[in-house]
Scaffold this motif. Structure first.
Motif, short mmCIF file in Angstrom:
data_model
loop_
_atom_site.label_atom_id
_atom_site.label_comp_id
_atom_site.label_asym_id
_atom_site.label_seq_id
_atom_site.Cartn_x
_atom_site.Cartn_y
_atom_site.Cartn_z
N LEU A 109 0.83 -1.21 0.00
CA LEU A 109 0.00 0.00 0.00
C LEU A 109 0.86 1.25 0.00
CD1 LEU A 109 -2.47 -1.83 0.43
CD2 LEU A 109 -3.24 -0.24 2.20
N SER A 110 1.93 1.26 0.77
CA SER A 110 2.82 2.42 0.80
C SER A 110 3.45 2.66 -0.56
CB SER A 110 3.91 2.22 1.86
OG SER A 110 3.35 2.13 3.16
N GLN A 111 3.84 1.59 -1.23
CA GLN A 111 4.44 1.73 -2.56
C GLN A 111 3.42 2.23 -3.58
OE1 GLN A 111 5.87 -2.27 -3.07
NE2 GLN A 111 7.37 -2.05 -1.41
N GLN A 112 2.19 1.76 -3.46
CA GLN A 112 1.16 2.19 -4.40
C GLN A 112 0.88 3.69 -4.28
OE1 GLN A 112 -2.42 -0.31 -4.20
NE2 GLN A 112 -1.13 -2.05 -3.65
N VAL A 113 0.73 4.17 -3.07
CA VAL A 113 0.40 5.59 -2.92
C VAL A 113 1.58 6.46 -3.31
CG1 VAL A 113 1.06 5.84 -0.48
CG2 VAL A 113 -0.75 7.25 -1.41
N ALA A 114 2.81 5.98 -3.08
CA ALA A 114 3.99 6.75 -3.49
C ALA A 114 4.07 6.84 -5.01
CB ALA A 114 5.25 6.12 -2.93
N ALA A 115 3.67 5.77 -5.69
CA ALA A 115 3.75 5.76 -7.15
C ALA A 115 2.66 6.60 -7.79
CB ALA A 115 3.66 4.32 -7.66
N LYS A 116 1.45 6.57 -7.22
CA LYS A 116 0.32 7.32 -7.80
C LYS A 116 -0.50 7.95 -6.68
CE LYS A 116 -0.09 4.48 -11.97
NZ LYS A 116 -0.97 3.63 -12.80
N PRO A 117 -0.04 9.08 -6.14
CA PRO A 117 -0.75 9.72 -5.02
C PRO A 117 -1.96 10.53 -5.50
CG PRO A 117 1.23 10.94 -5.55
CD PRO A 117 1.22 9.76 -6.47
N ARG A 118 -3.04 9.84 -5.80
CA ARG A 118 -4.23 10.48 -6.32
C ARG A 118 -5.33 10.49 -5.27
NH1 ARG A 118 -3.86 7.28 -12.11
NH2 ARG A 118 -2.04 8.42 -12.91
N ARG A 155 -2.02 13.25 -0.02
CA ARG A 155 -1.24 14.41 0.45
C ARG A 155 -0.14 13.99 1.43
NH1 ARG A 155 -2.14 16.58 5.16
NH2 ARG A 155 -4.28 15.75 5.23
N THR A 156 -0.47 13.10 2.36
CA THR A 156 0.50 12.72 3.39
C THR A 156 1.46 11.63 2.94
OG1 THR A 156 -0.86 10.96 4.38
CG2 THR A 156 -1.26 13.22 5.14
N LEU A 157 1.04 10.80 1.97
CA LEU A 157 1.82 9.66 1.50
C LEU A 157 2.02 8.61 2.59
CD1 LEU A 157 4.55 11.50 -0.62
CD2 LEU A 157 2.30 10.66 -1.35
N LEU A 158 1.22 8.66 3.64
CA LEU A 158 1.34 7.73 4.77
C LEU A 158 0.01 7.01 4.98
CD1 LEU A 158 3.16 10.16 7.23
CD2 LEU A 158 4.22 8.32 5.91
N PRO A 159 -0.14 5.79 4.45
CA PRO A 159 -1.42 5.08 4.62
C PRO A 159 -1.79 4.85 6.08
CG PRO A 159 -0.06 4.01 2.96
CD PRO A 159 0.80 5.02 3.63
N PHE A 160 -0.79 4.66 6.93
CA PHE A 160 -1.06 4.42 8.35
C PHE A 160 -0.48 5.59 9.13
CE2 PHE A 160 -0.72 0.40 6.14
CZ PHE A 160 -1.96 -0.15 6.43
N SER A 161 -1.36 6.43 9.64
CA SER A 161 -0.93 7.65 10.33
C SER A 161 -2.08 8.12 11.22
CB SER A 161 -0.54 8.72 9.31
OG SER A 161 -1.58 8.97 8.40
N PRO A 162 -1.83 9.11 12.10
CA PRO A 162 -2.87 9.57 13.01
C PRO A 162 -4.14 10.02 12.30
CG PRO A 162 -0.74 10.39 13.71
CD PRO A 162 -0.52 9.74 12.38
N VAL A 163 -5.27 9.69 12.91
CA VAL A 163 -6.59 9.99 12.35
C VAL A 163 -7.27 11.07 13.19
CG1 VAL A 163 -8.83 9.06 11.67
CG2 VAL A 163 -6.79 7.60 11.54
N VAL A 164 -7.78 12.10 12.54
CA VAL A 164 -8.57 13.11 13.23
C VAL A 164 -9.96 12.53 13.44
CG1 VAL A 164 -9.45 15.47 13.16
CG2 VAL A 164 -7.22 14.94 12.16
N ASP A 165 -10.14 11.85 14.57
CA ASP A 165 -11.37 11.10 14.81
C ASP A 165 -12.45 11.94 15.47
OD1 ASP A 165 -11.33 10.09 18.05
OD2 ASP A 165 -9.49 10.87 17.19
N GLY A 166 -12.11 13.15 15.95
CA GLY A 166 -13.09 14.01 16.59
C GLY A 166 -13.18 13.86 18.08
N ASP A 167 -12.49 12.85 18.63
CA ASP A 167 -12.54 12.60 20.07
C ASP A 167 -11.12 12.62 20.65
OD1 ASP A 167 -13.23 11.91 22.63
OD2 ASP A 167 -13.62 9.80 22.18
#
Length: 488
Positions: free
Chosen positions: A255-264, A273-285
């Motif tokens: 997944l990381s390679q896919q988003v780096a190759a085609k960040p759409r 925008r972040t290129l980081l599939p696993f990163s902090p989520v603004v969950d609202g809480d």
């Protein structure tokens, strides 16, 4: 061998001029019934626990080739990887405390890398702590139900352990500085905005990462759906938990390679925008709003902040991989620059500021500013009294083309230029006087809140430049900065 009692049981460390204690659990192993749940206290023990060697590290894959040489990983198998390491000048007194959060794109890294050895911090009167936390899907996968941001909650659990136990190691729980690099710096800036982290630290240092690298709930669900599809499972944490770890890690990397190759944006949402599939989520809480918005509204205002970047961050990702060399026409690098949000006409301004530069050089400058430098400036503008730095010493690796790249400053910060794992990036003769200066600035900031130069303001824009010859500068590269004036 020194012995310290913690709230969960005694630990026995090593005395080698400074005292060290490694692999101390701050939470229960995040496996079995504890997986995808907030961190829980470890099982207490009564006999002294051997804390003379590093504990397990979070599951991750190895990086092959030249990138693996430049950015090595330490992988120690085991389930009990929510642990931390402590270096201290002594068990009496109340020394300032620094807690380091490692980088690695939220999918790799650990507090057990030899370049993070805290001996020189302890030598200089600081209690140094490095931590592990959950990475990848285990730390940041969220489908909208259950508890999000488990990796951040692990960091908070480690800081809670520091608050409750560090006085036994000679540290002052009322003077704690958190610092991190790359994803660790992004974690630092996110913790500034989290209500659950309030009061656990008093100063913060962010190296090559700021407050722009979070994603929204819908983007988190998109990532989860793509991960589940790649694994052929239902889009639930329970289903993901049944997947063998090696297969899950391979899917994460894919997944990381896919988003780096085609960040759409269409398939990836905020991850484009972040290129980081696993990163902090603004969950609202747990994370009520985007960190920069929270900080602009006053979150973390009572925390002293030092933030900075390296002059040529992106060259680590463009030079060893050959991507920069392949950007050999104006069309290719202009199209790539647009992916990073560069406004129309921006490429022309960057080319004017870099006479004689190759297309890859221009793209590296654009990427460095878009992803690292401008977000750091935005945070400095939002947080009054912030100190700003730039690290400009250039690595001799890759025939000098690597430059002042991402991660290069770490051996200088820890004053570990003699660490063998750093040699491929540092070369044979890195300047010790620069390590002395950088390391001292970090220590001074932890002790007093002042690293030794004036704070950054929108009126003066003073920053400290670290290089073979160091000094302060005012409003560096204003043309490039104005080019990004619409980047929030």
């Amino acid at each position: 061998m020194p012995l310290v009692s913690t709230q969960y049981g005694p630990v026995r460390g090593t005395d080698a001029g400074v005292l060290s204690f490694k692999g101390i659990p701050y939470a229960a192993p995040p496996v079995g019934p504890n997986r995808f749940l907030p961190p829980r206290p470890p099982e207490p023990w009564t006999s002294p626990r051997d804390a003379r060697s590093y504990g397990a590290t979070a599951p991750q894959t190895r990086t092959e080739g030249i990138l693996g040489e430049l950015i090595p990983r330490t992988i120690i198998p085991g389930d009990d990887y929510l642990n931390l390491n402590v270096w201290t000048p002594g068990l009496s007194g109340r020394a300032p405390v620094m807690v380091f959060i490692h980088g690695g794109s939220f999918t790799s890294g650990s507090g057990a890398l030899s370049v993070y050895d805290g001996t020189r911090f302890a030598r200089d009167g600081v209690v140094l702590v490095t931590i592990n936390y959950r990475l990848g899907a285990d730390g940041f996968l969220w489908f909208g139900d259950g508890t999000p941001n488990l990796g951040l909650l692990d960091q908070i659990a480690a800081l809670t352990w520091v608050r409750d136990n560090i006085d036994g190691f000679g540290g002052d729980p009322g003077n704690v500085t958190i610092f991190g690099e790359s994803a660790g710096a992004m974690s630092v800036c996110t913790l500034l905005a989290m209500p659950a982290a309030e009061g656990l630290f008093h100063r913060a240092i962010a190296e090559s990462g700021a407050a722009h690298n979070t994603i929204g709930p819908s983007s988190a669900r998109q990532v989860g759906a793509r991960l589940a599809a790649a694994l052929g499972t239902a889009p639930t944490r329970a289903a993901i938990a049944r997947v063998p770890v090696a297969r899950l890690l391979a899917a994460q990397d894919s997944l990381s390679q896919q988003v780096a190759a085609k960040p759409r944006a269409k398939p990836w949402g905020d991850v484009a925008r972040t290129l980081l599939p696993f990163s902090p989520v603004v969950d609202g809480d747990l994370l009520p709003a985007a960190p920069l918005d929270r900080i602009r509204a006053g979150a973390g205002a009572d925390v002293d902040l030092l933030i900075g970047t390296n002059s040529e961050e992106a060259r680590l990702f463009l030079v060893p991989t050959g991507v920069g060399a392949r950007m050999n026409t104006p069309f290719l690098y202009a199209a790539a620059a647009l992916r990073f949000g560069l406004p129309v006409g921006g490429v022309r301004r960057y080319r004017a500021g870099l006479p004689g530069a190759t297309p890859g050089d221009v793209l590296a400058a654009v990427m460095t500013d878009s992803y690292y430098r401008i977000p750091a400036i935005r945070l400095a503008e939002a947080h009054q009294g912030t100190y700003v730095y730039e690290f400009g010493w250039r690595s001799p690796a890759c025939d000098g083309a690597l430059g002042a790249c991402h991660g290069l400053e770490l051996a200088f910060v820890f004053d570990n230029l003699d660490d063998p794992s750093a040699a491929p990036m540092l070369g044979p003769a890195p300047p010790q006087h620069l390590a002395d200066l950088v390391h001292k600035s970090w220590v001074d900031f932890a002790v007093t809140g002042d690293p030794g130069w004036p704070p950054y303001t929108p009126q003066q824009r003073i920053s400290r430049h670290f290089n073979t010859a160091s000094g302060t500068t005012t409003d560096d590269r204003p043309t490039e900065r104005h080019t990004w004036q619409n980047l929030r």
